[in-house]
Design an enzyme around this catalytic site. Structure first.
Site, PDB file in Angstrom:
ATOM      1  N   ASP A   1       0.855  -1.177   0.000  1.00 33.04           N
ATOM      2  CA  ASP A   1       0.000   0.000   0.000  1.00 33.04           C
ATOM      3  C   ASP A   1       0.899   1.237   0.000  1.00 33.04           C
ATOM      4  O   ASP A   1       1.887   1.294   0.735  1.00 33.04           O
ATOM      5  CB  ASP A   1      -0.879  -0.014   1.259  1.00 33.04           C
ATOM      6  CG  ASP A   1      -2.293   0.475   0.984  1.00 33.04           C
ATOM      7  OD1 ASP A   1      -2.421   1.598   0.466  1.00 33.04           O
ATOM      8  OD2 ASP A   1      -3.231  -0.257   1.293  1.00 33.04           O
TER       9      ASP A   1
ATOM     10  N   HIS B   1     -11.151  -3.119   2.938  1.00 33.06           N
ATOM     11  CA  HIS B   1     -11.175  -2.784   4.361  1.00 33.06           C
ATOM     12  C   HIS B   1     -12.030  -1.553   4.667  1.00 33.06           C
ATOM     13  O   HIS B   1     -12.159  -1.185   5.831  1.00 33.06           O
ATOM     14  CB  HIS B   1      -9.737  -2.555   4.836  1.00 33.06           C
ATOM     15  CG  HIS B   1      -9.115  -1.372   4.156  1.00 33.06           C
ATOM     16  ND1 HIS B   1      -8.812  -1.369   2.808  1.00 33.06           N
ATOM     17  CD2 HIS B   1      -8.778  -0.146   4.615  1.00 33.06           C
ATOM     18  CE1 HIS B   1      -8.322  -0.196   2.481  1.00 33.06           C
ATOM     19  NE2 HIS B   1      -8.286   0.572   3.544  1.00 33.06           N
ATOM     20  N   ASP B   2     -12.579  -0.900   3.644  1.00 27.48           N
ATOM     21  CA  ASP B   2     -13.410   0.293   3.839  1.00 27.48           C
ATOM     22  C   ASP B   2     -14.896   0.015   3.613  1.00 27.48           C
ATOM     23  O   ASP B   2     -15.712   0.946   3.727  1.00 27.48           O
ATOM     24  CB  ASP B   2     -13.012   1.401   2.853  1.00 27.48           C
ATOM     25  CG  ASP B   2     -11.628   1.970   3.115  1.00 27.48           C
ATOM     26  OD1 ASP B   2     -11.163   1.904   4.265  1.00 27.48           O
ATOM     27  OD2 ASP B   2     -11.017   2.477   2.147  1.00 27.48           O
TER      28      ASP B   2
ATOM     29  N   ASP C   1      -3.130   4.702  -2.460  1.00 22.93           N
ATOM     30  CA  ASP C   1      -4.243   5.264  -1.694  1.00 22.93           C
ATOM     31  C   ASP C   1      -4.651   6.642  -2.248  1.00 22.93           C
ATOM     32  O   ASP C   1      -3.800   7.521  -2.426  1.00 22.93           O
ATOM     33  CB  ASP C   1      -3.760   5.417  -0.245  1.00 22.93           C
ATOM     34  CG  ASP C   1      -4.870   5.644   0.744  1.00 22.93           C
ATOM     35  OD1 ASP C   1      -5.678   4.722   0.932  1.00 22.93           O
ATOM     36  OD2 ASP C   1      -4.921   6.741   1.345  1.00 22.93           O
TER      37      ASP C   1
ATOM     38  N   GLU D   1      -6.261   3.917  -6.218  1.00 23.42           N
ATOM     39  CA  GLU D   1      -7.579   4.077  -5.601  1.00 23.42           C
ATOM     40  C   GLU D   1      -8.107   5.462  -5.949  1.00 23.42           C
ATOM     41  O   GLU D   1      -7.435   6.464  -5.675  1.00 23.42           O
ATOM     42  CB  GLU D   1      -7.486   3.921  -4.077  1.00 23.42           C
ATOM     43  CG  GLU D   1      -8.868   3.873  -3.431  1.00 23.42           C
ATOM     44  CD  GLU D   1      -8.902   4.367  -1.990  1.00 23.42           C
ATOM     45  OE1 GLU D   1      -9.814   3.963  -1.261  1.00 23.42           O
ATOM     46  OE2 GLU D   1      -8.033   5.174  -1.591  1.00 23.42           O
TER      47      GLU D   1
HETATM   48  O1  TEU Z   1      -9.795   5.449   1.480  1.00 20.86           O
HETATM   49  C1  TEU Z   1     -10.244   6.561   0.799  1.00 20.86           C
HETATM   50  C2  TEU Z   1     -11.675   6.655   0.779  1.00 20.86           C
HETATM   51  O2  TEU Z   1     -12.245   6.945  -0.232  1.00 20.86           O
HETATM   52  C3  TEU Z   1     -12.401   6.424   2.038  1.00 20.86           C
HETATM   53  O3  TEU Z   1     -12.642   7.703   2.539  1.00 20.86           O
HETATM   54  C4  TEU Z   1     -13.657   5.661   1.836  1.00 20.86           C
HETATM   55  O4  TEU Z   1     -14.427   6.185   0.808  1.00 20.86           O
HETATM   56  C5  TEU Z   1     -14.489   5.700   3.047  1.00 20.86           C
HETATM   57  O5  TEU Z   1     -13.679   5.369   4.131  1.00 20.86           O
HETATM   58  C6  TEU Z   1     -15.619   4.716   2.961  1.00 20.86           C
HETATM   59  O6  TEU Z   1     -16.274   4.708   4.180  1.00 20.86           O
HETATM   60  C7  TEU Z   1      -8.418   5.297   1.652  1.00 20.86           C
HETATM   61  C8  TEU Z   1      -8.164   4.083   2.516  1.00 20.86           C
HETATM   62  O7  TEU Z   1      -8.605   2.944   1.840  1.00 20.86           O
HETATM   63  C9  TEU Z   1      -8.823   4.278   3.833  1.00 20.86           C
HETATM   64  O8  TEU Z   1      -8.724   3.151   4.663  1.00 20.86           O
HETATM   65  C10 TEU Z   1      -8.158   5.469   4.494  1.00 20.86           C
HETATM   66  O9  TEU Z   1      -8.819   5.757   5.696  1.00 20.86           O
HETATM   67  C11 TEU Z   1      -8.180   6.697   3.599  1.00 20.86           C
HETATM   68  O10 TEU Z   1      -7.825   6.430   2.263  1.00 20.86           O
HETATM   69  C12 TEU Z   1      -7.163   7.701   4.108  1.00 20.86           C
HETATM   70  O11 TEU Z   1      -5.877   7.196   3.896  1.00 20.86           O
END
Ligand code: TEU
Length: 588
Positions: free
Chosen positions: A115, A354-355, A223, A281
């Site tokens: 990542d 994970h989100d 990210d 992403e």
């Molecule tokens: O996620 C970016 C992102 O778009 C998130 O805000 C997501 O849409 C949201 O959490 C959904 O509920 C990335 C990573 O994957 C995330 O884990 C991090 O918290 C974020 O960037 C900041 O680095």
């Protein structure tokens, strides 16, 4: 449960072919290290835990592991706030453990994608500590600093340089008295945004990336990489129901995004032989933009993670509600991406990470049709054109977690959202909690369910976040050796991709685009035609065979036993999924 399973041989460690664009035929597995496996009994997952469980991943036939951040970090956002890009956080282990992981993976024919979190650092990164100390420090202009709004005193309410809200609630600006200025943080105040227009920042990041590639990693998941170029005027955004402005039009596809990624391509990848998996992403991106990023001749990345299908069931401001997406909306969105990226671009395919909440709970029916809905959704995704991603536990059909109270949650986005919605905005706590139960990121972050043992076999100690009570029945030990399990079904899907060039390279054509619940499409490569049909509903669905392409069709894969081998059924039962091949010999 899934008997008619066809001529797909069992999974085996899959050595990705060398040479250009090996990632086109790859399947990626995402490990979220905090929640995967705890080897040292502190309740938090770690690198040794991953090494101990590599055969679980290799046994699926996976080619690549994407590892969520393990770098040194205060863990404000579980590692997405990095204070040292070139060391491992002691929570997860050491650099020697990472080297051992790389060797153990390469021995099994799997590649490692790290990542890369470079839109922001931690506020505890030495660059930011120096930057915040004084406007004349060495790193003074490595972050996005602005004066208070004219007419306001420093730190006064309303003095923020613009009206943008943070993704993690509240303003996107924080005042730093030592500089008398504000810094931008699109996420937590402990995640200050780097200023990518500063060439020293870019050189430092490219140097770091080069050192990781020299160490043996095989690519990067980047990210929020589409956020790195901001409109330097930082204009106000349209005010949404939180009371803050939406800044995304001014940073989700900023003026220098392609320049920065082209420079990265030149400085990091161009001089190296071979191909690296790069996945950006990109929240709020469009198919047109994704095509520019992934164009096989002029693009800068192998693929992007788009969010359109993840945003279909959001509330008015995209925040969490119990809303469900309809099948026609889901189908229209996913098929549009298939068609618009076409043969020049490249998709990444995902339901989970994970989100995101668990797919079987979000788009499936985890109560009445757990097995069939998990496997139907997997079929719909894995037969598409693009590189599929499997998020840890998805291959077991892991579900959302029935946490009772806000105190059970750990995720910063969830906790901030609850406090903001309930305390500041006065929304009904029961309604806010229902949205969180349906969509919170912590649904994905409960410990991996290895067995029915204490703490689901994840750890010998109390885990950092609660285990889903359904681990007693839903766990890896109950599934890995059972070909009729969800794990067994994922193995067959992954093997199908490795064995059928049409799954990798075939053209996509949508079928039955008016059907209320069936998602159907073909994949065609020369004379080879595959047809995927799935009923994404807990009610039976009628199929109009005259609306389907002519056969003869032979069954290649089915997720329920009563599938007749060579007949396209007139009725698909709840969550029935079928893959057929035109002509040829029967698979079953
Ligand atoms: O996620 C970016 C992102 O778009 C998130 O805000 C997501 O849409 C949201 O959490 C959904 O509920 C990335 C990573 O994957 C995330 O884990 C991090 O918290 C974020 O960037 C900041 O680095």
């Amino acid at each position: 449960m899934n008997g008619a399973d066809a001529d797909v041989s069992p999974a085996r460690p899959h050595a990705a072919p060398p040479g250009a664009e090996w990632w086109r035929s790859a399947v990626v597995y995402q490990v979220y290290p905090r929640s995967f496996a705890d080897s040292n009994g502190d309740g938090v997952g770690d690198l040794r835990g991953i090494i101990e469980h590599l055969d679980h991943i290799a046994g699926l036939g996976i080619d690549v592991i994407w590892l969520s951040p393990v770098y040194r970090s205060p863990q404000d956002d579980n590692g997405y706030d990095i204070s040292d890009y070139e060391d491992i956080d002691p929570t997860f282990g050491t650099l020697a453990d990472l080297d051992d992981l790389i060797v153990a993976m390469h021995e099994r024919g799997m590649k490692l994608v790290m990542d890369l979190v470079v839109n922001h650092t931690s506020d505890e990164h030495p660059w930011f500590i120096d930057s915040a100390a004084s406007p004349t420090s060495e790193h003074a202009d490595w972050y996005i600093w602005r004066d208070p709004k004219p007419g306001f005193g420093p730190g006064e309410p309303g003095a923020e340089p613009n009206n943008w809200g943070s993704f993690f609630s509240g303003s996107a600006w924080r005042f730093e008295p030592r500089r008398g200025q504000y810094y931008l943080h699109l996420f937590s105040p402990k995640q200050p945004d780097l200023d990518w227009d500063n060439p020293h920042v870019r050189a430092a990041i490219f140097g770091m990336m080069n050192r990781w590639l020299d160490r043996g990693v095989d690519g990067f998941r980047m990210d929020v990489i589409n956020f790195i170029s901001k409109d330097p005027d930082l204009p106000d955004g349209e005010v949404v129901s939180t009371g803050f402005g939406d800044g995304t039009p001014h940073f989700a596809y900023g003026p220098r995004i392609h320049d920065h990624l082209s420079e990265m391509q030149r400085e990091v990848f161009a001089h190296r032989p071979g191909a690296y998996l790069t996945v950006g992403e990109m929240p709020s991106t469009t198919p047109e933009r994704a095509l520019r990023f992934t164009d096989s001749e002029t693009g800068q990345l192998a693929m992007v993670f788009q969010f359109e299908h993840m945003d279909l069931d959001g509330g008015p401001d995209g925040k969490w509600t119990e809303n469900r997406a309809t099948v026609p909306d889901l189908r229209a969105s996913l098929s549009r991406w298939q068609l618009e990226l076409g043969s020049r671009g490249w998709n990444s395919l995902y339901w989970n990470n994970h989100d995101q909440p668990r797919v079987v709970s979000r788009f499936g029916d985890d109560e009445h049709h757990w097995f069939a809905s998990a496997t139907a959704l997997a079929t719909v995704l894995h037969l598409q054109r693009g590189t599929p991603y499997v998020y840890q536990g998805e291959e077991l059909g892991m579900t959302n977690v029935p946490f009772e109270s806000i105190d059970d949650y750990r995720d910063i986005e969830t906790l901030n959202h609850y406090a903001d919605a309930v305390t500041r905005r006065g929304l009904d706590p029961a309604v806010v909690l229902a949205g969180i139960r349906a969509k919170s990121r912590d649904n994905a972050r409960t410990p991996m369910q290895w067995s029915a043992a204490d703490h689901a076999g994840f750890s010998s100690a109390e885990p950092w976040i609660g285990v889903n009570p359904n681990h007693l029945a839903l766990n890896a030990a109950a599934q890995v050796d059972d070909p009729a399990s969800i794990y067994g079904y994922y193995r067959r899907l992954i093997a199908l991709r490795h064995e059928e060039p049409s799954v990798v390279h075939g053209d996509f054509a949508l079928l039955l685009d008016e059907h209320p619940t069936v998602f159907g499409y073909t994949r065609s490569l020369g004379d080879e035609v595959l047809m995927m049909l799935a009923n994404l509903s807990s009610d039976a669905a009628t199929l109009d065979s005259s609306a389907l392409p002519p056969g003869p069709w032979r069954l290649l894969l089915a997720n329920t036993t009563d599938a007749d081998v060579d007949t396209v059924p007139a009725i698909l039962g709840p969550w029935d999924a079928r893959v057929f091949r035109r002509g040829g010999t029967s698979g079953a």
